[in-house]
Every structure is written in C-alpha cells, then in structure tokens.
Design a protein around this motif. Structure first.
Motif, mmCIF file in Angstrom:
data_model
loop_
_atom_site.group_PDB
_atom_site.id
_atom_site.type_symbol
_atom_site.label_atom_id
_atom_site.label_comp_id
_atom_site.label_asym_id
_atom_site.label_seq_id
_atom_site.Cartn_x
_atom_site.Cartn_y
_atom_site.Cartn_z
ATOM 1 N N ARG A 85 0.783 -1.230 0.000
ATOM 2 C CA ARG A 85 0.000 0.000 0.000
ATOM 3 C C ARG A 85 0.821 1.288 0.000
ATOM 4 N NH1 ARG A 85 -5.030 -0.577 -1.390
ATOM 5 N NH2 ARG A 85 -5.692 1.065 0.006
ATOM 6 N N ARG A 86 2.112 1.228 0.290
ATOM 7 C CA ARG A 86 2.975 2.420 0.369
ATOM 8 C C ARG A 86 2.458 3.438 1.389
ATOM 9 N NH1 ARG A 86 7.521 0.634 -1.764
ATOM 10 N NH2 ARG A 86 7.363 0.112 -3.939
ATOM 11 N N SER A 87 2.008 2.970 2.517
ATOM 12 C CA SER A 87 1.454 3.835 3.552
ATOM 13 C C SER A 87 2.262 3.655 4.834
ATOM 14 C CB SER A 87 -0.003 3.468 3.815
ATOM 15 O OG SER A 87 -0.456 4.051 5.006
ATOM 16 N N GLY A 126 -0.142 2.901 7.763
ATOM 17 C CA GLY A 126 -0.592 1.518 7.636
ATOM 18 C C GLY A 126 0.488 0.529 8.027
ATOM 19 N N THR A 127 1.737 0.860 7.724
ATOM 20 C CA THR A 127 2.860 0.006 8.094
ATOM 21 C C THR A 127 2.956 -0.117 9.608
ATOM 22 O OG1 THR A 127 4.065 0.668 6.113
ATOM 23 C CG2 THR A 127 5.352 -0.266 7.900
#
Length: 111
Positions: free
Chosen positions: A88-90, A93-94
C-alpha cells in the motif's frame, strides 16, 4: 550561585563554537555552493541507511546478542510491516500492521 566546572564550561563553549562555524560556513561564500555529484548521489542513500542502522539491531538482537529463536514477535511484526508497505505504500498503515501483529504475539503468547 551556580558552581560551574571549568572543564564543562570550556566544553560547552567549544561545542557551541564548532556548531556556529559549521552551520555558518555556507554563508561565507558570495557564490552559490553545490555539492559534487558523487556527494549528492551518496546523500540519497542516507535516510535508508540511518533507518536500517536504527531498526536492524532493534529487530535482530536482544540484550546485545543475536536472536536464537524464530519465536520473537518483532520478526513477524517487521515482516507484516514490510509487506504492508510494499502493498500500500502507507507509513501509517505500516505501523498499524506491524503493531497489529506484534501486540497479540507479545502480550498473548509472551514472545
């Protein structure tokens, strides 16, 4: 009145001087100053190198020694965080994905 150690005072003054000189060094020149190409290219890798230097030992060691077992919640949380980031490239979120894996393993199973 404060009792100031002369060596501490000298250290503070010298460190302050070094800070002022190094930060003000770029104001001494009249022409624009740029880094060489090799230095600019090297600085592109500085953030990831710093991140690896901080996170690597925290994940792979405990009490200054390498992990001896795979049953460590940090390993699975790191894997979950990396997977989420690649998907997701977040950054938020990571963190959430890593903690969602870490907390049940650490608190629930005691890993």
């Amino acid at each position: 009145m404060l009792d100031v150690d002369p060596w501490n005072l000298l250290t503070f003054v010298l460190l302050g001087g070094v800070t002022v000189i190094t930060r003000g060094f770029f104001f001494l020149s009249n022409k624009p100053w740029t880094l060489p190409h090799w230095a600019q290219r090297g600085l592109q890798y500085a953030p990831i190198a710093a991140l690896a230097a901080v996170i690597g030992p925290e994940v792979l060691t405990t009490h200054g020694e390498l992990l001896r077992t795979w049953q460590d919640a940090r390993l699975f949380a790191t894997a979950a965080g990396v997977a989420w980031f690649w998907w997701r490239r977040s950054v938020l979120g990571t963190i959430v994905a890593g903690m969602a894996v870490y907390l049940p393993l650490h608190i629930g199973l005691g890993w």
